[in-house]
Design a protein around this motif. Structure first.
Motif, PDB file in Angstrom:
ATOM      1  N   SER A   2      21.544  -7.029 -21.528  1.00  0.00           N
ATOM      2  CA  SER A   2      22.014  -8.334 -21.031  1.00  0.00           C
ATOM      3  C   SER A   2      23.002  -8.129 -19.880  1.00  0.00           C
ATOM      4  O   SER A   2      23.075  -8.961 -18.971  1.00  0.00           O
ATOM      5  N   GLY A   3      23.742  -7.010 -19.895  1.00  0.00           N
ATOM      6  CA  GLY A   3      24.673  -6.722 -18.803  1.00  0.00           C
ATOM      7  C   GLY A   3      23.941  -6.556 -17.479  1.00  0.00           C
ATOM      8  O   GLY A   3      24.349  -7.109 -16.456  1.00  0.00           O
ATOM      9  N   ILE A   4      22.839  -5.813 -17.501  1.00  0.00           N
ATOM     10  CA  ILE A   4      22.050  -5.591 -16.264  1.00  0.00           C
ATOM     11  C   ILE A   4      21.474  -6.918 -15.775  1.00  0.00           C
ATOM     12  O   ILE A   4      21.484  -7.224 -14.586  1.00  0.00           O
ATOM     13  N   LYS A   5      20.968  -7.729 -16.738  1.00  0.00           N
ATOM     14  CA  LYS A   5      20.367  -9.011 -16.333  1.00  0.00           C
ATOM     15  C   LYS A   5      21.408  -9.889 -15.627  1.00  0.00           C
ATOM     16  O   LYS A   5      21.134 -10.480 -14.579  1.00  0.00           O
ATOM     17  N   SER A   6      22.621  -9.957 -16.217  1.00  0.00           N
ATOM     18  CA  SER A   6      23.673 -10.782 -15.587  1.00  0.00           C
ATOM     19  C   SER A   6      24.025 -10.236 -14.215  1.00  0.00           C
ATOM     20  O   SER A   6      24.215 -10.994 -13.268  1.00  0.00           O
ATOM     21  N   GLU A   7      24.093  -8.927 -14.115  1.00  0.00           N
ATOM     22  CA  GLU A   7      24.441  -8.308 -12.828  1.00  0.00           C
ATOM     23  C   GLU A   7      23.381  -8.658 -11.766  1.00  0.00           C
ATOM     24  O   GLU A   7      23.697  -9.034 -10.633  1.00  0.00           O
ATOM     25  N   LEU A   8      22.090  -8.570 -12.162  1.00  0.00           N
ATOM     26  CA  LEU A   8      21.016  -8.862 -11.204  1.00  0.00           C
ATOM     27  C   LEU A   8      21.028 -10.330 -10.785  1.00  0.00           C
ATOM     28  O   LEU A   8      20.797 -10.664  -9.628  1.00  0.00           O
ATOM     29  N   LEU A   9      21.323 -11.213 -11.754  1.00  0.00           N
ATOM     30  CA  LEU A   9      21.375 -12.640 -11.415  1.00  0.00           C
ATOM     31  C   LEU A   9      22.521 -12.905 -10.443  1.00  0.00           C
ATOM     32  O   LEU A   9      22.403 -13.708  -9.519  1.00  0.00           O
ATOM     33  N   ALA A  10      23.643 -12.194 -10.629  1.00  0.00           N
ATOM     34  CA  ALA A  10      24.791 -12.379  -9.723  1.00  0.00           C
ATOM     35  C   ALA A  10      24.463 -11.814  -8.349  1.00  0.00           C
ATOM     36  O   ALA A  10      24.748 -12.445  -7.316  1.00  0.00           O
ATOM     37  N   VAL A  11      23.811 -10.647  -8.322  1.00  0.00           N
ATOM     38  CA  VAL A  11      23.502 -10.001  -7.042  1.00  0.00           C
ATOM     39  C   VAL A  11      22.515 -10.860  -6.236  1.00  0.00           C
ATOM     40  O   VAL A  11      22.792 -11.245  -5.094  1.00  0.00           O
ATOM     41  N   PHE A  12      21.358 -11.201  -6.832  1.00  0.00           N
ATOM     42  CA  PHE A  12      20.362 -11.959  -6.075  1.00  0.00           C
ATOM     43  C   PHE A  12      20.756 -13.430  -5.927  1.00  0.00           C
ATOM     44  O   PHE A  12      20.408 -14.076  -4.942  1.00  0.00           O
ATOM     45  N   TYR A  49       0.816  -1.226   0.000  1.00  0.00           N
ATOM     46  CA  TYR A  49       0.000   0.000   0.000  1.00  0.00           C
ATOM     47  C   TYR A  49       0.850   1.276   0.000  1.00  0.00           C
ATOM     48  O   TYR A  49       0.346   2.360  -0.258  1.00  0.00           O
ATOM     49  N   GLN A  50       2.158   1.155   0.282  1.00  0.00           N
ATOM     50  CA  GLN A  50       3.037   2.333   0.317  1.00  0.00           C
ATOM     51  C   GLN A  50       3.764   2.541  -1.023  1.00  0.00           C
ATOM     52  O   GLN A  50       4.345   3.606  -1.259  1.00  0.00           O
ATOM     53  N   ALA A  51       3.759   1.501  -1.867  1.00  0.00           N
ATOM     54  CA  ALA A  51       4.664   1.488  -3.021  1.00  0.00           C
ATOM     55  C   ALA A  51       4.382   2.584  -4.056  1.00  0.00           C
ATOM     56  O   ALA A  51       5.305   3.253  -4.518  1.00  0.00           O
ATOM     57  N   VAL A  52       3.119   2.774  -4.408  1.00  0.00           N
ATOM     58  CA  VAL A  52       2.806   3.750  -5.465  1.00  0.00           C
ATOM     59  C   VAL A  52       3.229   5.155  -5.032  1.00  0.00           C
ATOM     60  O   VAL A  52       3.837   5.907  -5.804  1.00  0.00           O
ATOM     61  N   GLY A  53       2.960   5.504  -3.785  1.00  0.00           N
ATOM     62  CA  GLY A  53       3.347   6.825  -3.256  1.00  0.00           C
ATOM     63  C   GLY A  53       4.857   7.024  -3.323  1.00  0.00           C
ATOM     64  O   GLY A  53       5.334   8.082  -3.747  1.00  0.00           O
ATOM     65  N   VAL A  54       5.612   5.992  -2.945  1.00  0.00           N
ATOM     66  CA  VAL A  54       7.078   6.094  -2.967  1.00  0.00           C
ATOM     67  C   VAL A  54       7.566   6.248  -4.417  1.00  0.00           C
ATOM     68  O   VAL A  54       8.448   7.063  -4.693  1.00  0.00           O
ATOM     69  N   LEU A  55       6.974   5.507  -5.333  1.00  0.00           N
ATOM     70  CA  LEU A  55       7.415   5.595  -6.737  1.00  0.00           C
ATOM     71  C   LEU A  55       7.161   6.988  -7.312  1.00  0.00           C
ATOM     72  O   LEU A  55       7.996   7.519  -8.047  1.00  0.00           O
ATOM     73  N   LYS A  56       6.034   7.563  -6.940  1.00  0.00           N
ATOM     74  CA  LYS A  56       5.753   8.933  -7.423  1.00  0.00           C
ATOM     75  C   LYS A  56       6.779   9.901  -6.851  1.00  0.00           C
ATOM     76  O   LYS A  56       7.240  10.808  -7.541  1.00  0.00           O
ATOM     77  N   GLU A  57       7.158   9.658  -5.590  1.00  0.00           N
ATOM     78  CA  GLU A  57       8.125  10.545  -4.923  1.00  0.00           C
ATOM     79  C   GLU A  57       9.512  10.459  -5.586  1.00  0.00           C
ATOM     80  O   GLU A  57      10.191  11.469  -5.745  1.00  0.00           O
ATOM     81  N   ILE A  58       9.922   9.268  -6.000  1.00  0.00           N
ATOM     82  CA  ILE A  58      11.289   9.117  -6.537  1.00  0.00           C
ATOM     83  C   ILE A  58      11.358   9.339  -8.059  1.00  0.00           C
ATOM     84  O   ILE A  58      12.440   9.372  -8.628  1.00  0.00           O
ATOM     85  N   ARG A  59      10.207   9.488  -8.680  1.00  0.00           N
ATOM     86  CA  ARG A  59      10.149   9.620 -10.144  1.00  0.00           C
ATOM     87  C   ARG A  59      11.175  10.596 -10.717  1.00  0.00           C
ATOM     88  O   ARG A  59      11.857  10.279 -11.695  1.00  0.00           O
ATOM     89  N   PRO A  60      11.337  11.811 -10.103  1.00  0.00           N
ATOM     90  CA  PRO A  60      12.280  12.774 -10.698  1.00  0.00           C
ATOM     91  C   PRO A  60      13.717  12.255 -10.769  1.00  0.00           C
ATOM     92  O   PRO A  60      14.510  12.744 -11.596  1.00  0.00           O
ATOM     93  N   ALA A  61      14.066  11.283  -9.918  1.00  0.00           N
ATOM     94  CA  ALA A  61      15.464  10.797  -9.895  1.00  0.00           C
ATOM     95  C   ALA A  61      15.669   9.604 -10.827  1.00  0.00           C
ATOM     96  O   ALA A  61      16.797   9.147 -11.016  1.00  0.00           O
ATOM     97  N   LEU A  62      14.578   9.061 -11.388  1.00  0.00           N
ATOM     98  CA  LEU A  62      14.720   7.857 -12.220  1.00  0.00           C
ATOM     99  C   LEU A  62      15.169   8.231 -13.634  1.00  0.00           C
ATOM    100  O   LEU A  62      14.835   9.289 -14.145  1.00  0.00           O
ATOM    101  N   ALA A  63      15.947   7.340 -14.240  1.00  0.00           N
ATOM    102  CA  ALA A  63      16.481   7.598 -15.586  1.00  0.00           C
ATOM    103  C   ALA A  63      16.766   6.252 -16.255  1.00  0.00           C
ATOM    104  O   ALA A  63      16.883   5.229 -15.562  1.00  0.00           O
ATOM    105  N   PRO A  64      16.901   6.243 -17.594  1.00  0.00           N
ATOM    106  CA  PRO A  64      17.071   4.955 -18.296  1.00  0.00           C
ATOM    107  C   PRO A  64      18.316   4.160 -17.875  1.00  0.00           C
ATOM    108  O   PRO A  64      18.354   2.946 -18.056  1.00  0.00           O
ATOM    109  N   ASP A  65      19.339   4.839 -17.303  1.00  0.00           N
ATOM    110  CA  ASP A  65      20.542   4.095 -16.891  1.00  0.00           C
ATOM    111  C   ASP A  65      20.416   3.530 -15.479  1.00  0.00           C
ATOM    112  O   ASP A  65      21.370   2.974 -14.929  1.00  0.00           O
ATOM    113  N   LYS A  66      19.241   3.652 -14.870  1.00  0.00           N
ATOM    114  CA  LYS A  66      19.009   3.057 -13.547  1.00  0.00           C
ATOM    115  C   LYS A  66      18.072   1.872 -13.730  1.00  0.00           C
ATOM    116  O   LYS A  66      17.443   1.735 -14.775  1.00  0.00           O
ATOM    117  N   VAL A  67      17.985   1.038 -12.709  1.00  0.00           N
ATOM    118  CA  VAL A  67      17.001  -0.051 -12.785  1.00  0.00           C
ATOM    119  C   VAL A  67      16.290  -0.164 -11.446  1.00  0.00           C
ATOM    120  O   VAL A  67      16.905  -0.041 -10.384  1.00  0.00           O
TER     121      VAL A  67
END
Ligand SMILES: NC(=O)c1ccc[n+]([C@@H]2O[C@H](COP(=O)([O-])OP(=O)(O)OC[C@H]3O[C@@H](n4cnc5c(N)ncnc54)[C@H](OP(=O)(O)O)[C@@H]3O)[C@@H](O)[C@H]2O)c1
Length: 266
Positions: free
Chosen positions: A139-149, A71-89
């Motif tokens: 594919s670089g991001i996918k490999s990184e996420l698989l390694a991280v999690f 129930y908190q997620a949508v509010g947080v996403l709206k709050e962080i929207r200005p900081a999001l960019a295509p090079d982030k995930v």
């Protein structure tokens, strides 16, 4: 250096961040925020930088983990929207929140990955499903996420269409396992062991059996039969389980959970 930030460092976010800070010390940088400052303190001891708010985490991190309540997620996403960019995930562990909702709330400003952990992630032995349906993920991001999690347990890639099935089997799975453990602990107490002895023995029984199931390729039924000497005491117990239909009960439990998951998502 990858900068990993977590918004909401409660049970799940805190466990993920603590586990990653232990495993990637020196190779990744970590930050996080939580409304309760005391939740950040043990993380700070591991080198995680405590940020003042969600927007600061999103500005600082390139990989942003969202771990607040649904129930908190949508509010947080709206709050962080200005900081999001295509090079982030953005990686959301929020249960039951679709990728479509996440993308909409975050304004489609960065790739979005859904991640479903189960509670053994809290002790570094989770099973994680990652959804890479977002076509903009490299594919670089996918490999990184698989390694991280993957460093925190078993990590699988699944399409979002299988997330309800995964939740019914693996997300809910610890509840089924703890229920079976409770039955055996009670049996131990009934036979005169103390609660503590019984619980300790049953936890070791599950851990050892799970390790055998993982390491020995033989079918599970063969592993079961290997314990059942002809005319012995194990087969007497197993016959009772078979007459009660334990396997059918487990299958039906998972199907009921999956049906409820579908109902909830409508
Ligand atoms: N726990 C699990 O086993 C599990 C398993 C699978 C998925 N998940 C998912 O993981 C997510 C987190 O669950 P959880 O059990 O970890 O919940 P939790 O312990 O309540 O942690 C969430 C934390 O985020 C904080 N928070 C909320 N909004 C914030 C904001 N704007 N800025 C900073 N901090 C904020 C909360 O503070 P307040 O308490 O003050 O709101 C709380 O400390 C949920 O979406 C859940 O569906 C959890």
């Amino acid at each position: 250096m990858t900068r990993i930030g977590c918004i909401g460092c409660g049970n799940m976010g805190g466990a993920i961040l603590a586990g990653l800070a232990d495993r990637f010390d020196g190779t990744h940088a970590f930050c996080g925020c939580d409304r309760a400052p005391e939740r950040m303190r043990p993380l700070e001891e591991k080198g995680v930088v405590a940020m003042a708010n969600a927007l600061d985490v999103a500005k600082d991190a390139s990989l942003i983990v969202l771990a607040v309540k649904p129930y908190q997620a949508v509010g947080v996403l709206k709050e962080i929207r200005p900081a999001l960019a295509p090079d982030k995930v953005l990686v959301s562990v929020v249960a039951g929140m679709s990728r479509e909702t996440l993308c909409e709330a975050s304004g489609g400003k960065c790739p979005v990955v859904r991640c479903m952990p189960n509670t053994p992630a809290l002790v570094g032995e989770g099973v994680f499903a990652l959804c890479f349906d977002d076509a903009s993920l490299s594919s670089g991001i996918k490999s990184e996420l698989l390694a991280v999690f993957g460093s925190l347990g078993l990590c699988l890639t699944l399409p979002e269409s299988q997330f309800i099935a995964f939740s019914a089997l693996i997300g809910a799975g610890p509840a089924y396992v703890f229920e079976m453990m409770q039955g055996l602990v009670q049996a131990g107490v009934t036979l005169g062991f103390t609660h503590q002895q019984s619980r300790q023995m049953i936890a070791a029984l599950f851990a050892g059996s799970a390790r055998m199931a993982k390491q020995i390729a033989a079918p599970l039924m063969q592993l079961r039969d290997d314990v059942c000497s002809p005319g012995g005491l194990t087969i007497a117990g197993v016959n009772h389980l078979d007459r009660a239909g334990l396997i059918g009960i487990l299958v039906d439990a998972v199907l009921a959970s999956e049906a409820r998951g579908r109902e909830m998502e409508q």
